[in-house]
Design an enzyme around this catalytic site. Sequence first.
Site, short mmCIF file in Angstrom:
data_model
loop_
_atom_site.label_atom_id
_atom_site.label_comp_id
_atom_site.label_asym_id
_atom_site.label_seq_id
_atom_site.Cartn_x
_atom_site.Cartn_y
_atom_site.Cartn_z
N HIS A 56 -26.74 20.54 32.32
CA HIS A 56 -25.72 21.10 33.18
C HIS A 56 -26.39 21.66 34.44
O HIS A 56 -27.62 21.78 34.50
CB HIS A 56 -24.93 22.20 32.46
CG HIS A 56 -25.77 23.31 31.94
ND1 HIS A 56 -26.08 23.44 30.60
CD2 HIS A 56 -26.39 24.33 32.56
CE1 HIS A 56 -26.85 24.50 30.44
NE2 HIS A 56 -27.06 25.05 31.62
C1 T46 Z 1 -29.27 27.43 31.27
C2 T46 Z 1 -30.21 27.01 30.20
C3 T46 Z 1 -31.63 27.19 30.62
C4 T46 Z 1 -23.09 32.83 25.87
O1 T46 Z 1 -22.12 33.23 25.19
N1 T46 Z 1 -23.69 33.67 26.77
C5 T46 Z 1 -24.74 33.29 27.53
O2 T46 Z 1 -25.24 34.10 28.33
C6 T46 Z 1 -25.26 31.96 27.37
C7 T46 Z 1 -26.43 31.50 28.22
C8 T46 Z 1 -24.66 31.14 26.47
N2 T46 Z 1 -23.60 31.57 25.72
C9 T46 Z 1 -23.02 30.68 24.71
C10 T46 Z 1 -22.36 29.41 25.25
C11 T46 Z 1 -22.57 28.42 24.13
O3 T46 Z 1 -21.55 28.58 23.16
O4 T46 Z 1 -24.09 30.21 23.90
C12 T46 Z 1 -23.88 28.88 23.50
C13 T46 Z 1 -25.05 28.00 23.90
O5 T46 Z 1 -25.09 27.90 25.35
P1 T46 Z 1 -25.51 26.55 26.08
O6 T46 Z 1 -25.01 25.38 25.32
O7 T46 Z 1 -25.07 26.65 27.50
O8 T46 Z 1 -27.11 26.63 25.98
P2 T46 Z 1 -28.21 25.75 26.72
O9 T46 Z 1 -29.49 26.05 26.06
O10 T46 Z 1 -27.80 24.34 26.82
O11 T46 Z 1 -28.23 26.35 28.23
C14 T46 Z 1 -28.66 27.67 28.47
C15 T46 Z 1 -27.76 28.36 29.49
O12 T46 Z 1 -26.40 28.28 29.08
C16 T46 Z 1 -27.88 27.78 30.86
O13 T46 Z 1 -27.30 28.66 31.80
O14 T46 Z 1 -29.57 27.36 32.45
O15 T46 Z 1 -30.00 27.67 28.95
#
Ligand code: T46
Length: 138
Positions: A56
């Site tokens: 993303h």
């Molecule tokens: C990024 C990369 C490096 C939350 O509730 N609060 C938060 O602050 C974050 C970051 C995530 N979440 C929830 C949203 C999803 O249900 O945690 C779950 C996993 O998040 P996500 O699928 O977005 O995780 P990554 O590892 O793909 O991405 C993350 C960050 O979201 C993103 O901003 O830059 O790490």
Amino acid sequence: MESIKSMSIITMLDLPVRGDDRGSLIALEGGITLPFEIKRVYYIFDTSDGVSRGFHAHKKLQQLMVCLSGRCRVVLDDGVRREEVWLESPTQGLQIGNMIWREMHDLSPGCVILVVAGEYYNEDDYIRSYQDFLELSA
Ligand code: T46
């Protein structure tokens, strides 16, 4: 705040180590160590074997990513260029600005990634479709 490597879209910050004979300590201070104020800190750990993360971009968010333990390969893409870097030191931070597509691959066992963010969590700031990202960044 010293940039040790700033070529194209990969910007690595050399984080100041406040070590002594007991060991090492790094402090991240918004607006001093980092070029943005800190509103949120999260960390990624226990990633299942073979799983990649990210895929993303963010419309506005500024972040710093530090691999505290283990290693991982981060791919960044600005819609024109696609580059990658290995994060494998707690003394180096990868600065990621807005409108940069990011992917994290090859997370080693025990990999812990600390992320410092300039904004609170906001799902509306995410661009999760690569096609949408290309159109918005053109
Ligand atoms: C990024 C990369 C490096 C939350 O509730 N609060 C938060 O602050 C974050 C970051 C995530 N979440 C929830 C949203 C999803 O249900 O945690 C779950 C996993 O998040 P996500 O699928 O977005 O995780 P990554 O590892 O793909 O991405 C993350 C960050 O979201 C993103 O901003 O830059 O790490």
